[in-house]
Scaffold this motif. Structure first.
Motif, short mmCIF file in Angstrom:
data_model
loop_
_atom_site.label_atom_id
_atom_site.label_comp_id
_atom_site.label_asym_id
_atom_site.label_seq_id
_atom_site.Cartn_x
_atom_site.Cartn_y
_atom_site.Cartn_z
N SER A 62 0.70 -0.99 -0.15
CA SER A 62 -0.36 -0.53 -0.09
C SER A 62 0.51 1.90 -0.23
CB SER A 62 -1.22 0.13 1.18
OG SER A 62 -0.57 0.63 2.30
N ALA A 63 0.48 2.60 -0.96
CA ALA A 63 0.87 3.44 -1.13
C ALA A 63 0.61 4.53 1.03
CB ALA A 63 0.20 4.31 -1.60
N ALA A 64 0.04 3.46 1.61
CA ALA A 64 0.04 4.57 2.74
C ALA A 64 1.66 4.43 3.70
CB ALA A 64 -1.04 4.00 3.70
N ASN A 65 2.54 3.58 3.43
CA ASN A 65 3.32 3.34 4.31
C ASN A 65 4.77 4.50 3.55
OD1 ASN A 65 4.54 2.26 1.74
ND2 ASN A 65 4.62 0.09 2.61
N GLY A 66 4.30 5.25 2.59
CA GLY A 66 5.52 6.39 2.67
C GLY A 66 6.21 6.35 1.58
N ARG A 67 6.49 4.81 1.52
CA ARG A 67 7.72 4.44 0.17
C ARG A 67 7.20 4.56 -0.88
NH1 ARG A 67 9.91 -1.06 2.78
NH2 ARG A 67 9.29 -0.69 4.64
N ARG A 68 7.81 5.11 -1.96
CA ARG A 68 7.83 5.25 -3.42
C ARG A 68 8.52 3.96 -3.81
NH1 ARG A 68 6.75 11.26 -4.66
NH2 ARG A 68 5.20 11.64 -3.83
N ARG A 69 8.44 3.62 -4.86
CA ARG A 69 9.02 3.31 -5.88
C ARG A 69 10.53 3.50 -6.16
NH1 ARG A 69 6.57 -2.21 -8.45
NH2 ARG A 69 5.76 -3.27 -6.50
N GLY A 70 11.20 3.17 -6.71
CA GLY A 70 12.90 3.90 -7.39
C GLY A 70 13.09 5.05 -6.43
N ARG A 71 14.34 5.23 -7.55
CA ARG A 71 15.33 6.49 -6.56
C ARG A 71 14.31 7.80 -7.31
NH1 ARG A 71 21.22 5.09 -7.47
NH2 ARG A 71 21.23 6.87 -7.21
N ARG A 72 14.24 8.78 -6.22
CA ARG A 72 14.49 10.22 -6.85
C ARG A 72 15.34 10.64 -6.68
NH1 ARG A 72 10.99 14.16 -2.56
NH2 ARG A 72 10.61 15.74 -4.00
N ARG A 73 15.96 11.70 -7.78
CA ARG A 73 16.61 12.58 -8.13
C ARG A 73 17.37 13.50 -7.14
NH1 ARG A 73 17.73 12.15 -14.31
NH2 ARG A 73 17.65 9.93 -14.49
N SER A 74 17.97 13.61 -7.30
CA SER A 74 17.74 15.01 -6.43
C SER A 74 17.80 16.48 -6.56
CB SER A 74 19.74 15.42 -5.76
OG SER A 74 20.35 15.46 -6.49
N ARG A 75 17.73 16.61 -8.21
CA ARG A 75 17.51 17.65 -8.79
C ARG A 75 16.72 17.55 -10.55
NH1 ARG A 75 22.47 19.44 -12.73
NH2 ARG A 75 23.69 16.95 -12.70
N ALA A 76 16.11 18.29 -10.49
CA ALA A 76 15.04 18.59 -11.80
C ALA A 76 15.59 18.56 -13.18
CB ALA A 76 13.86 19.86 -10.97
N ARG A 77 15.34 18.07 -13.53
CA ARG A 77 15.89 18.27 -15.03
C ARG A 77 15.48 19.01 -16.04
NH1 ARG A 77 13.44 13.05 -18.05
NH2 ARG A 77 14.25 14.36 -19.79
N PRO A 78 16.32 19.67 -16.15
CA PRO A 78 15.83 21.21 -17.38
C PRO A 78 14.58 21.17 -18.38
CG PRO A 78 18.26 20.13 -18.02
CD PRO A 78 17.44 19.91 -16.76
N MET A 79 14.07 22.39 -18.52
CA MET A 79 13.48 21.65 -19.29
C MET A 79 13.25 22.49 -21.24
SD MET A 79 9.33 24.20 -19.56
CE MET A 79 9.82 25.14 -19.88
N ALA A 80 13.62 21.47 -21.80
CA ALA A 80 14.15 21.70 -23.67
C ALA A 80 12.95 21.96 -23.98
CB ALA A 80 15.01 20.06 -23.63
N GLU A 81 11.85 22.66 -24.08
CA GLU A 81 11.11 23.19 -24.71
C GLU A 81 11.17 25.13 -24.34
OE1 GLU A 81 7.09 21.62 -23.20
OE2 GLU A 81 8.01 19.11 -24.39
N ILE A 82 11.07 26.08 -25.34
CA ILE A 82 10.63 27.21 -26.00
C ILE A 82 9.50 27.27 -25.48
CG2 ILE A 82 11.07 28.86 -26.60
CD1 ILE A 82 13.79 27.62 -27.98
#
Length: 162
Positions: A8-28
């Motif tokens: 269940s999602a209630a235990n607070g864990r998410r699958r996968g690793r979370r990145r420490s910074r956001a990716r830059p937006m490549a669209e104008i």
């Protein structure tokens, strides 16, 4: 067949690793650019008619089309219904016209001039000013008219001159 149990999602864990910074937006994002261009277009559409020479003259209507423009601001000579002659917006006495035109012609690279004459002025007066323009050094004289007048073949003419 058994049912599988999902964590269940209630235990607070998410699958996968979370990145420490956001990716830059490549669209104008072009929305602000389009907004600015539309505002500039509206400003120029409003301002362009205000840039014409502001001497009130009732021009005759003809079926002739417009002349091509130059890089240099065109010299305009205006004849009002009251008989006044103006170069651009400066009134000029008829006896001083040729001398002023020669001085202007010496400073300009183009010998083109536009003559705006009120439709109520006699033909002779217009031809006298055209002769003064020629004597002043301007060999290319364009007569300014309004579009939409009658043509000689009886057809109606629209605003495009056709």
């Amino acid at each position: 067949m058994g049912a599988s149990v999902q964590p269940s999602a209630a235990n607070g864990r998410r699958r996968g690793r979370r990145r420490s910074r956001a990716r830059p937006m490549a669209e104008i994002n072009v929305t602000p650019f389009v907004d600015v261009m539309l505002v500039l277009l509206i400003i120029f559409m409003v301002a362009a008619p205000l840039m014409t020479v502001g001497v009130p003259v009732e021009l005759p209507k003809t079926a002739a089309g417009a002349l091509p423009g130059d890089e240099e601001e065109p010299l305009t000579v205006t004849m009002t219904a009251g008989g006044e002659i103006q170069i651009q917006t400066t009134p000029v006495a008829p006896d001083e016209l040729i001398a002023k035109l020669r001085a202007i012609a010496a400073e300009r690279s183009s010998d083109q001039v536009f003559l705006r004459a009120d439709g109520a002025i006699p033909y002779e007066a217009v031809m006298q000013v055209m002769g003064a323009l020629n004597a002043g050094g301007f060999s290319s004289v364009g007569l300014v008219t309004d579009v939409g007048g009658p043509s000689l073949d009886g057809r109606a003419v629209d605003d495009t001159g056709q």
